[in-house]
Design an enzyme around this catalytic site. Structure first.
Site, short mmCIF file in Angstrom:
data_model
loop_
_atom_site.label_atom_id
_atom_site.label_comp_id
_atom_site.label_asym_id
_atom_site.label_seq_id
_atom_site.Cartn_x
_atom_site.Cartn_y
_atom_site.Cartn_z
N HIS A 1 48.62 34.35 42.96
CA HIS A 1 48.43 34.90 44.31
C HIS A 1 46.94 35.21 44.51
CE1 HIS A 1 48.46 38.19 47.29
NE2 HIS A 1 49.43 37.47 47.83
N THR B 1 45.21 37.60 45.05
CA THR B 1 44.61 38.81 44.47
C THR B 1 44.41 38.69 42.95
OG1 THR B 1 46.88 39.58 44.27
CG2 THR B 1 45.62 40.40 46.16
N LYS B 2 44.87 37.59 42.35
CA LYS B 2 44.87 37.50 40.89
C LYS B 2 43.55 36.91 40.35
CE LYS B 2 48.99 39.24 40.63
NZ LYS B 2 49.38 39.40 42.04
N ASN B 3 43.43 36.83 39.03
CA ASN B 3 42.17 36.36 38.42
C ASN B 3 41.95 34.86 38.65
OD1 ASN B 3 42.57 38.92 37.37
ND2 ASN B 3 41.35 38.46 35.55
N ILE C 1 43.50 31.78 41.17
CA ILE C 1 44.31 31.79 42.41
C ILE C 1 44.57 30.40 42.99
CG2 ILE C 1 43.48 34.10 43.07
CD1 ILE C 1 42.21 31.44 45.18
#
Ligand SMILES: Cc1ncc(COP(=O)(O)O)c(C=O)c1O
Length: 378
Positions: free
Chosen positions: A179, A181-183, A185
């Site tokens: 997603h 917001t992840k490291n 994406i």
């Protein structure tokens, strides 16, 4: 917010890959970029099977469907997690059993897990909060000799390790999130990981609407058909094309997060000494990917006061996870706030600070400066 909580980094290669995939005319899943990204994950994470999915939510659902459980079998998970962890359990017709967290790491408290294991326990889902590994050694010894599957929710954990092993590859099954917001994406996306060939074969069927299409594409059967229960969990090619470019720079992105994380740790140390806040602890067995940075304030009022103070100054600080056991859906399952008092308390004291690879030093030092300014007002 002038300084958002998080922001994806999009390298140039993403644009090239997207052009390539659009020109190819092949946009559905299981194509060139899907295979290329899966191969990169297999090599990087040292896992035999990595299947891209449309989200971590869907990878969790696949894992629960793969448990071969009876209705009302139990799955233990922390209440301090995202709704997807519990929804996956419910979607498979199983019963979520919420456990407490250890406030040192916000990960599941293994002493409480021990108390909640029964003959009905089919699986345990350790959630590696903030990219910091759960105490997997204690979990393995709790499960020894029992028929309990360990399904890691490593939504936060891409590139982080437990005793040198990548998060998501330690249990029987593991799940990752890509997603925004992840490291790493691709907008919306996830992966299902396993070293178990039997589970991997079944997972491919579940991911492809209950058909053996993957075997057909590999030339193992001459036509494909409906073979068992399944859904549509595959990642579309344009998203796999983004992911394929992102994986190549994963280490660089995690290192940039690490610099900011360490800066916060060093700069806020004084306030921890003065007992104004507590800093996160990373156990010795863990290499973090610095997915997110949080502080623990003295109580809910202090947390809300600092959050409003920072937001009024353009800093997107925020809380995380309203406990699931005391949310309306948790109450419907028979839970009450007081069943998990540590989870209740710490979720109200936690505040997340901005952390993303392109956050510049002027901005993260401004965040620290404003926290010190706030501390003078209390
Ligand atoms: C612990 C945890 N598990 C699962 C998910 C769901 O991930 P996705 O958005 O990829 O479905 C999240 C989302 O942030 C999460 O925090």
């Amino acid at each position: 917010m002038r300084i958002p909580l998080s922001k994806p980094h999009i390298p140039k290669k993403v644009f090239e890959n997207i052009n390539e995939v659009l020109s190819s005319g092949k946009l559905s899943g299981d194509g060139f970029f899907c295979h290329s990204a899966e191969e990169k994950f297999r090599n990087k994470l040292k896992i035999k099977n990595a299947l891209l999915t449309s989200s971590c939510t869907h990878a969790l659902e696949m894992s629960m469907l793969l448990l071969d459980a009876k209705e009302n079998d139990e799955v233990i998970l922390p209440s301090f997690t995202f709704t997807s962890t519990a929804n996956a359990v419910l979607v498979a017709g199983l019963k979520p059993i919420f456990c407490e967290i250890d406030p040192q790491t916000m990960n599941m408290d293994m002493n409480d897990v021990a108390k909640k294991i029964t003959h009905k326990t089919k699986a345990i889902i350790p959630v590696h909060y903030a990219g910091v590994a759960c105490d997997m050694e204690s979990l393995f010894s709790l499960c020894e000799g029992q028929n309990i599957m360990i399904v890691e929710d490593a939504a936060h954990g891409i590139g982080a390790k437990w005793k040198g092993k990548s998060l998501g590859t330690i249990g029987h099954m593991g799940t990752l999130s890509f997603h925004d917001t992840k490291n790493v994406i691709c907008g919306e996306g996830g992966a299902f990981l396993t070293n178990n060939e039997f589970l991997a074969d079944k997972a491919q069927i579940i991911r492809e609407k209950g058909t053996n299409r993957s075997q057909f594409l590999r030339g193992q059967v001459d036509k494909y058909t409906w073979v068992e229960k399944g859904s549509s969990y595959i990642l579309a090619e344009p998203l796999a094309a983004i992911l394929s470019a992102e994986i190549d720079i994963m280490d660089e992105l995690n290192a940039k997060r690490g610099v900011i994380h360490n800066y916060y740790m060093e700069q806020l140390h004084d306030l921890e000494q003065k007992e104004i806040l507590a800093l996160p602890k990373i156990p010795h067995y863990c290499d973090s990917n610095y997915h997110l940075f949080y502080i623990i304030l003295k109580n809910e009022d202090a947390r809300n006061s600092l959050m409003s103070y920072l937001r009024a100054r353009g800093i997107g600080a925020t809380f995380h996870y309203i406990p699931l056991h005391s949310a309306p859906a948790g109450e419907c399952l028979g839970y009450k706030k007081e069943h998990l008092p540590i989870t209740e308390e710490y979720s109200k004291r936690l505040l997340r600070l901005p952390l993303f690879p392109d956050l510049i030093q002027d901005d993260y030092s401004y965040v620290v400066e404003e926290i010190f300014n706030w501390s003078k007002t209390i």
